[in-house]
Design a protein around this motif. Structure first.
Motif, PDB file in Angstrom:
ATOM      1  N   ALA A 152      31.403  -7.178   4.144  1.00 30.59           N
ATOM      2  CA  ALA A 152      31.878  -6.434   2.968  1.00 30.59           C
ATOM      3  C   ALA A 152      33.207  -6.950   2.415  1.00 30.59           C
ATOM      4  O   ALA A 152      33.334  -7.124   1.197  1.00 30.59           O
ATOM      5  CB  ALA A 152      31.965  -4.942   3.291  1.00 30.59           C
ATOM      6  N   PRO A 153      34.224  -7.232   3.254  1.00 32.18           N
ATOM      7  CA  PRO A 153      35.475  -7.749   2.676  1.00 32.18           C
ATOM      8  C   PRO A 153      35.344  -9.137   2.081  1.00 32.18           C
ATOM      9  O   PRO A 153      36.094  -9.497   1.168  1.00 32.18           O
ATOM     10  CB  PRO A 153      36.460  -7.725   3.847  1.00 32.18           C
ATOM     11  N   ILE A 154      34.390  -9.921   2.574  1.00 31.02           N
ATOM     12  CA  ILE A 154      34.125 -11.237   1.988  1.00 31.02           C
ATOM     13  C   ILE A 154      33.469 -11.073   0.621  1.00 31.02           C
ATOM     14  O   ILE A 154      33.798 -11.781  -0.342  1.00 31.02           O
ATOM     15  CB  ILE A 154      33.234 -12.068   2.928  1.00 31.02           C
ATOM     16  N   ALA A 155      32.569 -10.107   0.522  1.00 26.88           N
ATOM     17  CA  ALA A 155      31.871  -9.836  -0.741  1.00 26.88           C
ATOM     18  C   ALA A 155      32.789  -9.234  -1.795  1.00 26.88           C
ATOM     19  O   ALA A 155      32.412  -9.175  -2.973  1.00 26.88           O
ATOM     20  CB  ALA A 155      30.688  -8.907  -0.477  1.00 26.88           C
ATOM     21  N   ARG A 156      33.985  -8.805  -1.431  1.00 29.91           N
ATOM     22  CA  ARG A 156      34.976  -8.354  -2.407  1.00 29.91           C
ATOM     23  C   ARG A 156      35.497  -9.538  -3.229  1.00 29.91           C
ATOM     24  O   ARG A 156      36.019  -9.348  -4.323  1.00 29.91           O
ATOM     25  CB  ARG A 156      36.138  -7.661  -1.708  1.00 29.91           C
ATOM     26  N   ILE A 157      35.340 -10.745  -2.689  1.00 23.77           N
ATOM     27  CA  ILE A 157      35.836 -11.959  -3.345  1.00 23.77           C
ATOM     28  C   ILE A 157      34.707 -12.843  -3.836  1.00 23.77           C
ATOM     29  O   ILE A 157      34.776 -13.420  -4.931  1.00 23.77           O
ATOM     30  CB  ILE A 157      36.751 -12.748  -2.382  1.00 23.77           C
ATOM     31  N   HIS A 158      33.645 -12.977  -3.056  1.00 31.71           N
ATOM     32  CA  HIS A 158      32.597 -13.951  -3.363  1.00 31.71           C
ATOM     33  C   HIS A 158      31.331 -13.281  -3.886  1.00 31.71           C
ATOM     34  O   HIS A 158      30.941 -12.207  -3.426  1.00 31.71           O
ATOM     35  CB  HIS A 158      32.287 -14.789  -2.122  1.00 31.71           C
ATOM     36  N   ALA A 159      30.694 -13.962  -4.844  1.00 36.99           N
ATOM     37  CA  ALA A 159      29.502 -13.435  -5.509  1.00 36.99           C
ATOM     38  C   ALA A 159      28.334 -13.336  -4.533  1.00 36.99           C
ATOM     39  O   ALA A 159      28.175 -14.159  -3.626  1.00 36.99           O
ATOM     40  CB  ALA A 159      29.121 -14.338  -6.682  1.00 36.99           C
ATOM     41  N   ALA A 160      27.473 -12.343  -4.760  1.00 41.49           N
ATOM     42  CA  ALA A 160      26.351 -12.088  -3.864  1.00 41.49           C
ATOM     43  C   ALA A 160      25.400 -13.272  -3.807  1.00 41.49           C
ATOM     44  O   ALA A 160      24.912 -13.639  -2.721  1.00 41.49           O
ATOM     45  CB  ALA A 160      25.614 -10.823  -4.298  1.00 41.49           C
ATOM     46  N   ASN A 161      25.101 -13.898  -4.957  1.00 40.35           N
ATOM     47  CA  ASN A 161      24.152 -15.016  -4.929  1.00 40.35           C
ATOM     48  C   ASN A 161      24.744 -16.229  -4.219  1.00 40.35           C
ATOM     49  O   ASN A 161      24.024 -17.000  -3.567  1.00 40.35           O
ATOM     50  CB  ASN A 161      23.674 -15.376  -6.336  1.00 40.35           C
ATOM     51  N   TYR A 162      26.046 -16.401  -4.313  1.00 39.06           N
ATOM     52  CA  TYR A 162      26.704 -17.491  -3.596  1.00 39.06           C
ATOM     53  C   TYR A 162      26.654 -17.264  -2.084  1.00 39.06           C
ATOM     54  O   TYR A 162      26.330 -18.185  -1.316  1.00 39.06           O
ATOM     55  CB  TYR A 162      28.147 -17.615  -4.071  1.00 39.06           C
ATOM     56  N   LEU A 163      26.957 -16.052  -1.636  1.00 46.04           N
ATOM     57  CA  LEU A 163      26.892 -15.759  -0.211  1.00 46.04           C
ATOM     58  C   LEU A 163      25.464 -15.907   0.310  1.00 46.04           C
ATOM     59  O   LEU A 163      25.241 -16.420   1.415  1.00 46.04           O
ATOM     60  CB  LEU A 163      27.419 -14.344   0.058  1.00 46.04           C
ATOM     61  N   GLY A 164      24.497 -15.481  -0.492  1.00 44.30           N
ATOM     62  CA  GLY A 164      23.108 -15.668  -0.100  1.00 44.30           C
ATOM     63  C   GLY A 164      22.748 -17.135   0.039  1.00 44.30           C
ATOM     64  O   GLY A 164      22.034 -17.529   0.974  1.00 44.30           O
ATOM     65  N   PHE A 165      23.252 -17.947  -0.868  1.00 41.72           N
ATOM     66  CA  PHE A 165      23.027 -19.399  -0.782  1.00 41.72           C
ATOM     67  C   PHE A 165      23.596 -19.964   0.511  1.00 41.72           C
ATOM     68  O   PHE A 165      22.910 -20.716   1.233  1.00 41.72           O
ATOM     69  CB  PHE A 165      23.655 -20.090  -1.987  1.00 41.72           C
ATOM     70  N   LEU A 166      24.838 -19.634   0.837  1.00 36.01           N
ATOM     71  CA  LEU A 166      25.461 -20.180   2.039  1.00 36.01           C
ATOM     72  C   LEU A 166      24.698 -19.783   3.304  1.00 36.01           C
ATOM     73  O   LEU A 166      24.588 -20.570   4.248  1.00 36.01           O
ATOM     74  CB  LEU A 166      26.911 -19.709   2.150  1.00 36.01           C
ATOM     75  N   GLN A 167      24.153 -18.593   3.324  1.00 32.59           N
ATOM     76  CA  GLN A 167      23.444 -18.113   4.507  1.00 32.59           C
ATOM     77  C   GLN A 167      22.057 -18.738   4.676  1.00 32.59           C
ATOM     78  O   GLN A 167      21.522 -18.768   5.788  1.00 32.59           O
ATOM     79  CB  GLN A 167      23.321 -16.590   4.455  1.00 32.59           C
ATOM     80  N   THR A 168      21.470 -19.212   3.598  1.00 26.24           N
ATOM     81  CA  THR A 168      20.069 -19.673   3.650  1.00 26.24           C
ATOM     82  C   THR A 168      19.886 -21.141   3.302  1.00 26.24           C
ATOM     83  O   THR A 168      18.777 -21.659   3.391  1.00 26.24           O
ATOM     84  CB  THR A 168      19.214 -18.837   2.681  1.00 26.24           C
ATOM     85  N   ALA A 169      20.949 -21.832   2.919  1.00 26.31           N
ATOM     86  CA  ALA A 169      20.801 -23.197   2.403  1.00 26.31           C
ATOM     87  C   ALA A 169      20.291 -24.167   3.462  1.00 26.31           C
ATOM     88  O   ALA A 169      19.468 -25.045   3.166  1.00 26.31           O
ATOM     89  CB  ALA A 169      22.131 -23.686   1.840  1.00 26.31           C
ATOM     90  N   TRP A 170      20.762 -24.053   4.698  1.00 22.71           N
ATOM     91  CA  TRP A 170      20.451 -25.077   5.692  1.00 22.71           C
ATOM     92  C   TRP A 170      18.950 -25.188   5.976  1.00 22.71           C
ATOM     93  O   TRP A 170      18.405 -26.306   5.906  1.00 22.71           O
ATOM     94  CB  TRP A 170      21.233 -24.850   6.982  1.00 22.71           C
ATOM     95  N   PRO A 171      18.244 -24.119   6.287  1.00 26.51           N
ATOM     96  CA  PRO A 171      16.803 -24.294   6.541  1.00 26.51           C
ATOM     97  C   PRO A 171      16.047 -24.823   5.330  1.00 26.51           C
ATOM     98  O   PRO A 171      15.074 -25.576   5.478  1.00 26.51           O
ATOM     99  CB  PRO A 171      16.326 -22.897   6.948  1.00 26.51           C
ATOM    100  N   LYS A 172      16.480 -24.454   4.139  1.00 27.38           N
ATOM    101  CA  LYS A 172      15.831 -24.984   2.933  1.00 27.38           C
ATOM    102  C   LYS A 172      16.088 -26.487   2.801  1.00 27.38           C
ATOM    103  O   LYS A 172      15.185 -27.249   2.428  1.00 27.38           O
ATOM    104  CB  LYS A 172      16.342 -24.245   1.692  1.00 27.38           C
TER     105      LYS A 172
END
Length: 343
Positions: free
Chosen positions: A57-77
């Motif tokens: 939650a405190p990270i999402a106060r600064i970073h956009a939701a779609n960007y955080l989703g990208f960082l979490q899922t980019a590697w397997p893709k």
């Protein structure tokens, strides 16, 4: 003094970056944090503390939701498409192109980044999440009454904006900490960036806000990376007009010129009325740094620490850059000692 640290930083261990037209071993490597930690311990500066988990939650106060989703899922893709090697972007949307998020992993890498020097790896998300927790742990300690804490963050963060990465940075640790101070009750917060390279991400995040003052002392963007922000006439926009101060300095700057800019930045922070201070600490202004062109000596970092202490605010010092590995621990510890001796 408390130093916050996580071993998870080692999970970001890129093999190569594109620099000077060649793929070279990454300057931003796990050995950086290991050396700083060793010197902090040897200097007896205080307890080394695990940060705990403050959540997303405190990270999402600064970073956009779609960007955080990208960082979490980019590697397997990336692995599914290309194989098990570091991911680097292909191209970027420049003048005349549209900024629409693509569906393919190659397009997403380009959309969410601004350089080819920041490899995304299997361990990137866990490492950058842990780095943000290190900053949040330090902010919680300072918010709870500690005069100063050191967040030994790695990977660094100040080049990362709300929805893009680059410059070895994925999550903006200093900005996340500054927002945590605000959410913890501080009406105004100041961020002072003393890294050799301009903190373009931090400036972008707080550009239109009047509650966070951002000051940066850095190499002139007409000469130096990241090139496209950090000019002296950038002072904030909208409600944030006047809450940004940039001090670009030419290649070859030594302590005399640097000290003048530092005095001006400290003065501006003093008149802002901040209740907490975040320092983006890069020591790549050192004379022997391999990717920088300032001329600071070891002892000059003692003076930087003393100047920070002189601001007189509860302070979180967040680790950013510095790539002269043999000297890195000495210079970081000198900043911390300079602060502690002057406080």
């Amino acid at each position: 003094m408390l130093t916050y640290y996580s071993d998870d930083h080692r999970l970001q261990d890129g093999k190569a970056e594109l620099i000077d037209g060649r793929l070279e071993p990454c300057h931003e490597a796990p050995v950086r944090a290991d050396i700083v930690l060793r010197h902090v311990r040897a200097a007896g500066l205080g307890e080394i503390v695990a940060p705990g988990d403050h959540g997303l939650a405190p990270i999402a106060r600064i970073h956009a939701a779609n960007y955080l989703g990208f960082l979490q899922t980019a590697w397997p893709k990336w692995v599914a498409e290309h194989g098990d090697y570091d991911a680097l972007p292909l191209n970027w949307a420049v003048r005349g192109m549209r900024s629409v998020e693509p569906d393919s992993i190659d397009g997403k890498l380009s959309y969410f980044s601004f350089d080819a020097g920041t490899p995304l790896t299997a361990g990137t998300w866990q490492a950058v999440y842990a780095s943000a927790q290190v900053a949040l742990g330090g902010a919680a300690a300072v918010g709870g009454g500690e005069r100063m804490a050191f967040a030994l963050c790695r990977p660094p963060g100040h080049h990362a904006a709300g929805d893009y990465f680059g410059g070895y940075c994925f999550l903006n640790n200093a900005a996340i900490a500054a927002q945590a101070f605000r959410d913890g009750g501080a009406e105004r917060v100041a961020v002072l960036d003393v890294d050799y390279h301009h903190g373009n991400g931090t400036q972008t995040i707080f550009d239109d806000r009047s509650d966070v003052f951002f000051a940066s002392i850095h190499a002139d963007p007409r000469q130096e990376y990241p090139f496209f922000l950090g000019h002296a006439d950038e002072t904030g926009s909208g409600a944030g007009e006047g809450a940004t101060a940039n001090y670009p300095l030419p290649w070859g700057t030594a302590w005399g010129g640097y000290e003048q800019a530092l005095e001006q930045a400290v003065g501006r922070i003093g008149t802002f009325g901040a209740e907490a201070l975040v320092i983006s600490l890069g020591v790549d202004s050192f004379k022997d740094d391999p990717i920088s062109r300032f001329r600071l000596e070891h002892e000059d970092f003692l003076h930087i620490g003393a100047a920070i202490a002189g601001i007189g605010l509860p302070t979180l010092i967040v680790m950013e850059g510095g790539y002269a590995v043999d000297a890195l621990g000495v210079n970081v510890v000198n900043v911390l000692k300079g602060y502690l001796d002057a406080a």
